[in-house]
Design a protein around this motif. Sequence first.
Motif, PDB file in Angstrom:
ATOM      1  N   ARG A 263      26.376  -5.455 -20.542  1.00  0.00           N
ATOM      2  CA  ARG A 263      27.179  -6.631 -20.221  1.00  0.00           C
ATOM      3  C   ARG A 263      26.353  -7.857 -20.590  1.00  0.00           C
ATOM      4  NH1 ARG A 263      30.126  -8.427 -14.613  1.00  0.00           N
ATOM      5  NH2 ARG A 263      30.920 -10.357 -15.488  1.00  0.00           N
TER       6      ARG A 263
ATOM      7  N   GLU B  17      25.930 -12.236 -20.967  1.00  0.00           N
ATOM      8  CA  GLU B  17      26.283 -13.532 -20.397  1.00  0.00           C
ATOM      9  C   GLU B  17      26.049 -14.580 -21.478  1.00  0.00           C
ATOM     10  OE1 GLU B  17      27.550 -14.044 -17.386  1.00  0.00           O
ATOM     11  OE2 GLU B  17      27.363 -11.957 -16.751  1.00  0.00           O
TER      12      GLU B  17
ATOM     13  N   THR C 215      34.304 -11.840 -19.386  1.00  0.00           N
ATOM     14  CA  THR C 215      33.362 -10.738 -19.249  1.00  0.00           C
ATOM     15  C   THR C 215      33.138 -10.225 -20.658  1.00  0.00           C
ATOM     16  OG1 THR C 215      34.340 -10.177 -17.113  1.00  0.00           O
ATOM     17  CG2 THR C 215      32.913  -8.528 -18.127  1.00  0.00           C
ATOM     18  N   GLU C 216      31.859 -10.104 -21.062  1.00  0.00           N
ATOM     19  CA  GLU C 216      31.566  -9.685 -22.427  1.00  0.00           C
ATOM     20  C   GLU C 216      30.614  -8.497 -22.431  1.00  0.00           C
ATOM     21  OE1 GLU C 216      32.080 -13.193 -25.389  1.00  0.00           O
ATOM     22  OE2 GLU C 216      30.577 -13.791 -23.915  1.00  0.00           O
ATOM     23  N   TYR C 217      30.843  -7.603 -23.406  1.00  0.00           N
ATOM     24  CA  TYR C 217      30.054  -6.387 -23.536  1.00  0.00           C
ATOM     25  C   TYR C 217      29.566  -6.226 -24.971  1.00  0.00           C
ATOM     26  CZ  TYR C 217      32.449  -5.218 -19.197  1.00  0.00           C
ATOM     27  OH  TYR C 217      32.942  -5.246 -17.922  1.00  0.00           O
TER      28      TYR C 217
ATOM     29  N   SER D 127      35.142  -9.104 -25.713  1.00  0.00           N
ATOM     30  CA  SER D 127      35.323 -10.177 -24.731  1.00  0.00           C
ATOM     31  C   SER D 127      36.641  -9.964 -24.007  1.00  0.00           C
ATOM     32  CB  SER D 127      35.362 -11.553 -25.410  1.00  0.00           C
ATOM     33  OG  SER D 127      34.149 -11.837 -26.047  1.00  0.00           O
ATOM     34  N   GLU D 128      36.581  -9.966 -22.691  1.00  0.00           N
ATOM     35  CA  GLU D 128      37.775  -9.920 -21.855  1.00  0.00           C
ATOM     36  C   GLU D 128      37.885 -11.302 -21.237  1.00  0.00           C
ATOM     37  OE1 GLU D 128      36.832  -6.588 -19.327  1.00  0.00           O
ATOM     38  OE2 GLU D 128      37.435  -5.155 -20.873  1.00  0.00           O
TER      39      GLU D 128
ATOM     40  N   GLU E 165      40.054 -14.152 -19.140  1.00  0.00           N
ATOM     41  CA  GLU E 165      41.137 -14.419 -18.186  1.00  0.00           C
ATOM     42  C   GLU E 165      41.979 -15.593 -18.672  1.00  0.00           C
ATOM     43  OE1 GLU E 165      41.845 -12.480 -15.568  1.00  0.00           O
ATOM     44  OE2 GLU E 165      40.191 -11.225 -16.273  1.00  0.00           O
TER      45      GLU E 165
END
Length: 188
Positions: free
Chosen positions: A84, A86, A93-95, A110-111, A113
């Motif tokens: 994950r 930052e 939220t990024e992975y 990238s998720e 909102e």
Amino acid sequence: MISIPDSPGLGPRARELRRRRRLSLTEVAERARLTKGFLSRFERGQVSISVASLLRLCEALDLDVADLFDGSGGRLVRSESRARLEFGGSGMTEYQLTPKDEHRMLVLLSEIEPGGGSGHEPYALPVDIEFVHVLKGLFTIEASGERVEMREGDSFLFPGGTPHTFTNPGDEATRVLWVLSPALTSRT
């Protein structure tokens, strides 16, 4: 002297990882306190290496010993073990989907909102090229004054170093895939 069991792929794997990091044989040999000749022979599978030397080599390459024992052509990153990240911004939220030692490209998920994104201030990354693909939802990116509105299935490619911002303008979460080449790295 305790030595790692003979493994014909261990030295070549070390060479592959060294090259991915764009490090010279001389540089790694010095960091690992090995001779350049010994490291060259080890990388070609001609000699075995002691545990202590292997640990120094791994430290010089900034990797775990286990990374050397992955002899497969591909390297699997399982969803439950992906890193994950930052990167800043809000509502995201990024992975990292590529292995952490891969320097040719970086793939991120990238998720975002609703209303989330990179923020209002444009930023540029020190890469050659950026590619973004919308997996789900709506996505807006502004790059060098151009506003591009995207939806599921759309892709956008732009030069690295281009100042840009992005946001999710929709009322549902957005998922986007980023590909950066070469990967962002702290090495010079």
